[in-house]
Design a protein around this motif. Structure first.
Motif, PDB file in Angstrom:
ATOM      1  N   ALA A   1       0.840  -1.203   0.000  1.00 49.52           N
ATOM      2  CA  ALA A   1       0.000   0.000   0.000  1.00 49.52           C
ATOM      3  C   ALA A   1       0.877   1.256   0.000  1.00 49.52           C
ATOM      4  O   ALA A   1       0.613   2.215  -0.735  1.00 49.52           O
ATOM      5  CB  ALA A   1      -0.933  -0.007   1.212  1.00 49.52           C
ATOM      6  N   GLU A   2       1.928   1.225   0.809  1.00 47.29           N
ATOM      7  CA  GLU A   2       2.826   2.385   0.869  1.00 47.29           C
ATOM      8  C   GLU A   2       3.534   2.599  -0.456  1.00 47.29           C
ATOM      9  O   GLU A   2       3.652   3.729  -0.934  1.00 47.29           O
ATOM     10  CB  GLU A   2       3.861   2.180   1.990  1.00 47.29           C
ATOM     11  CG  GLU A   2       3.280   2.519   3.347  1.00 47.29           C
ATOM     12  CD  GLU A   2       4.149   2.081   4.516  1.00 47.29           C
ATOM     13  OE1 GLU A   2       5.131   1.329   4.295  1.00 47.29           O
ATOM     14  OE2 GLU A   2       3.826   2.469   5.651  1.00 47.29           O
TER      15      GLU A   2
ATOM     16  N   HIS B   1       2.492   1.628  -3.415  1.00 46.50           N
ATOM     17  CA  HIS B   1       1.515   2.077  -4.417  1.00 46.50           C
ATOM     18  C   HIS B   1       1.213   3.567  -4.226  1.00 46.50           C
ATOM     19  O   HIS B   1       1.176   4.331  -5.198  1.00 46.50           O
ATOM     20  CB  HIS B   1       0.225   1.256  -4.308  1.00 46.50           C
ATOM     21  CG  HIS B   1      -0.843   1.690  -5.266  1.00 46.50           C
ATOM     22  ND1 HIS B   1      -0.786   1.425  -6.611  1.00 46.50           N
ATOM     23  CD2 HIS B   1      -1.987   2.392  -5.064  1.00 46.50           C
ATOM     24  CE1 HIS B   1      -1.850   1.945  -7.215  1.00 46.50           C
ATOM     25  NE2 HIS B   1      -2.593   2.534  -6.291  1.00 46.50           N
ATOM     26  N   ALA B   2       1.015   3.973  -2.978  1.00 48.03           N
ATOM     27  CA  ALA B   2       0.701   5.382  -2.697  1.00 48.03           C
ATOM     28  C   ALA B   2       1.868   6.285  -3.107  1.00 48.03           C
ATOM     29  O   ALA B   2       1.677   7.350  -3.705  1.00 48.03           O
ATOM     30  CB  ALA B   2       0.389   5.558  -1.212  1.00 48.03           C
ATOM     31  N   LYS B   3       3.069   5.841  -2.813  1.00 50.18           N
ATOM     32  CA  LYS B   3       4.269   6.623  -3.174  1.00 50.18           C
ATOM     33  C   LYS B   3       4.358   6.787  -4.696  1.00 50.18           C
ATOM     34  O   LYS B   3       4.578   7.883  -5.193  1.00 50.18           O
ATOM     35  CB  LYS B   3       5.511   5.904  -2.636  1.00 50.18           C
ATOM     36  CG  LYS B   3       6.760   6.750  -2.668  1.00 50.18           C
ATOM     37  CD  LYS B   3       7.921   6.062  -1.954  1.00 50.18           C
ATOM     38  CE  LYS B   3       9.193   6.906  -2.088  1.00 50.18           C
ATOM     39  NZ  LYS B   3      10.355   6.215  -1.518  1.00 50.18           N
TER      40      LYS B   3
ATOM     41  N   ASP C   1      -0.745  10.319   0.048  1.00 49.38           N
ATOM     42  CA  ASP C   1      -0.394   9.916   1.417  1.00 49.38           C
ATOM     43  C   ASP C   1      -0.951   8.519   1.698  1.00 49.38           C
ATOM     44  O   ASP C   1      -2.170   8.316   1.664  1.00 49.38           O
ATOM     45  CB  ASP C   1      -0.996  10.944   2.391  1.00 49.38           C
ATOM     46  CG  ASP C   1      -0.719  10.596   3.853  1.00 49.38           C
ATOM     47  OD1 ASP C   1      -0.084   9.561   4.127  1.00 49.38           O
ATOM     48  OD2 ASP C   1      -1.163  11.385   4.713  1.00 49.38           O
ATOM     49  N   SER C   2      -0.082   7.565   1.990  1.00 49.41           N
ATOM     50  CA  SER C   2      -0.532   6.181   2.176  1.00 49.41           C
ATOM     51  C   SER C   2      -1.466   6.034   3.382  1.00 49.41           C
ATOM     52  O   SER C   2      -2.220   5.073   3.467  1.00 49.41           O
ATOM     53  CB  SER C   2       0.658   5.234   2.306  1.00 49.41           C
ATOM     54  OG  SER C   2       1.429   5.582   3.432  1.00 49.41           O
TER      55      SER C   2
ATOM     56  N   TYR D   1      -5.324   5.387   3.184  1.00 46.78           N
ATOM     57  CA  TYR D   1      -5.948   4.052   3.145  1.00 46.78           C
ATOM     58  C   TYR D   1      -6.787   3.766   4.390  1.00 46.78           C
ATOM     59  O   TYR D   1      -7.774   3.036   4.320  1.00 46.78           O
ATOM     60  CB  TYR D   1      -4.890   2.954   2.976  1.00 46.78           C
ATOM     61  CG  TYR D   1      -4.493   2.771   1.534  1.00 46.78           C
ATOM     62  CD1 TYR D   1      -5.388   2.237   0.613  1.00 46.78           C
ATOM     63  CD2 TYR D   1      -3.243   3.154   1.080  1.00 46.78           C
ATOM     64  CE1 TYR D   1      -5.045   2.095  -0.723  1.00 46.78           C
ATOM     65  CE2 TYR D   1      -2.896   3.014  -0.253  1.00 46.78           C
ATOM     66  CZ  TYR D   1      -3.797   2.485  -1.151  1.00 46.78           C
ATOM     67  OH  TYR D   1      -3.465   2.349  -2.466  1.00 46.78           O
TER      68      TYR D   1
ATOM     69  N   VAL E   1      -3.951  -1.402  -4.785  1.00 50.49           N
ATOM     70  CA  VAL E   1      -2.775  -2.078  -4.218  1.00 50.49           C
ATOM     71  C   VAL E   1      -2.665  -3.490  -4.813  1.00 50.49           C
ATOM     72  O   VAL E   1      -3.626  -4.252  -4.767  1.00 50.49           O
ATOM     73  CB  VAL E   1      -2.876  -2.157  -2.679  1.00 50.49           C
ATOM     74  CG1 VAL E   1      -1.649  -2.840  -2.096  1.00 50.49           C
ATOM     75  CG2 VAL E   1      -3.052  -0.763  -2.096  1.00 50.49           C
TER      76      VAL E   1
END
Lengths: 168, 168
Positions: free
Chosen positions: A23-24, A26-28, A33-34, A37, A152
């Protein structure tokens, strides 16, 4: 089989770390901002991701506690970041690490109740099979589904983790 | 506990009927064909609803078969309507109705394999706890989540079904 089923719950919770990593990442990659989620959900009146993680944790923690009589640690549901959710999961895994098979002696016939059951009880076996396990997997699968729905790239291997396989 | 866990899978499949009823009623109220649900999914590269139902059915059917050595009925995955999915579910429940507790004698130590495991095996117990049960609930929860995400008012009681509770 209660002890081994509890170990399996612990294993599933152990998978969350890699989901949070994905998730982090993908957000990056997408530049957001992760921690957003934590508020994502599949329906307006369903639990958001953070609450799904908290409830999966609580179901594992409280079922082990109720089946054995060992007091569970309290968690006030104040997590606001993925890192805080990681700590929550680690804390529950730590609690589950403290159990041995013999703690579950007699669990099948223990009388289990919950405040919302209005005084009714279930045997430990019925409670575990009909309530704890289905609820646990419900919330774990919803955590997975919310991430997957929001881009994700979690997959079945991330869900199941390593399997105890060997050559015959 | 394998037999009782199989009965629990059967119970969960039995809940699908009421979910399908709620989906039909929601679709009717909103004026769309309820069979559209079969194609709904939470992510473009995840199984659609029909395939989630089929896979939940198959996981229950095949785990009972593999743990006991009883041959499972074939289902060709051709369902195009909710009514055809109802028949699929009923067929699997009928298959599971044919088991008795003694059929699962020795299930824990049976050697289980699947084509995609490249010759590796798992014990019946490891297979059931690490693979069959998590997969079963994964697909059941995804069926629920797809409906819920698309407006069907399924709730936790529809998920869990009646609990074996009594006054102490």
């Amino acid at each position: 089989m209660f002890y081994k089923s509890m170990l399996q719950m612990k294993k599933m919770l152990g998978q969350f770390d890699s989901w949070f990593d994905l998730a982090e990442s993908h957000a990056k990659g997408r530049g957001f901002d992760s921690n957003l989620y934590l508020g994502f959900r599949l329906a307006p009146d369903q639990f958001a991701f953070a609450r799904q993680v908290q409830t999966a944790c609580d179901t594992a923690k409280l079922s082990a506690s109720r089946l054995t009589g060992k007091e569970a640690p309290a968690h006030p549901d104040t997590e606001k970041t993925l890192d805080e959710l990681r700590s929550r999961v680690r804390s529950v895994i730590g609690f589950l690490d403290g159990f041995a098979a013999k703690d579950f002696d007699g669990a099948a016939t223990r009388s289990i109740t919950q405040p919302r059951w209005e005084g009714k009880v279930m045997t430990g076996e019925d409670y575990f099979l009909e309530h704890a396990q289905p609820n646990f997997y419900f919330h774990v699968a919803h955590c997975y589904a919310i991430l997957r729905h929001n881009g994700v790239p979690v997959g079945k291997r991330d869900y199941l983790g390593a399997l105890t396989q060997r050559l015959p």
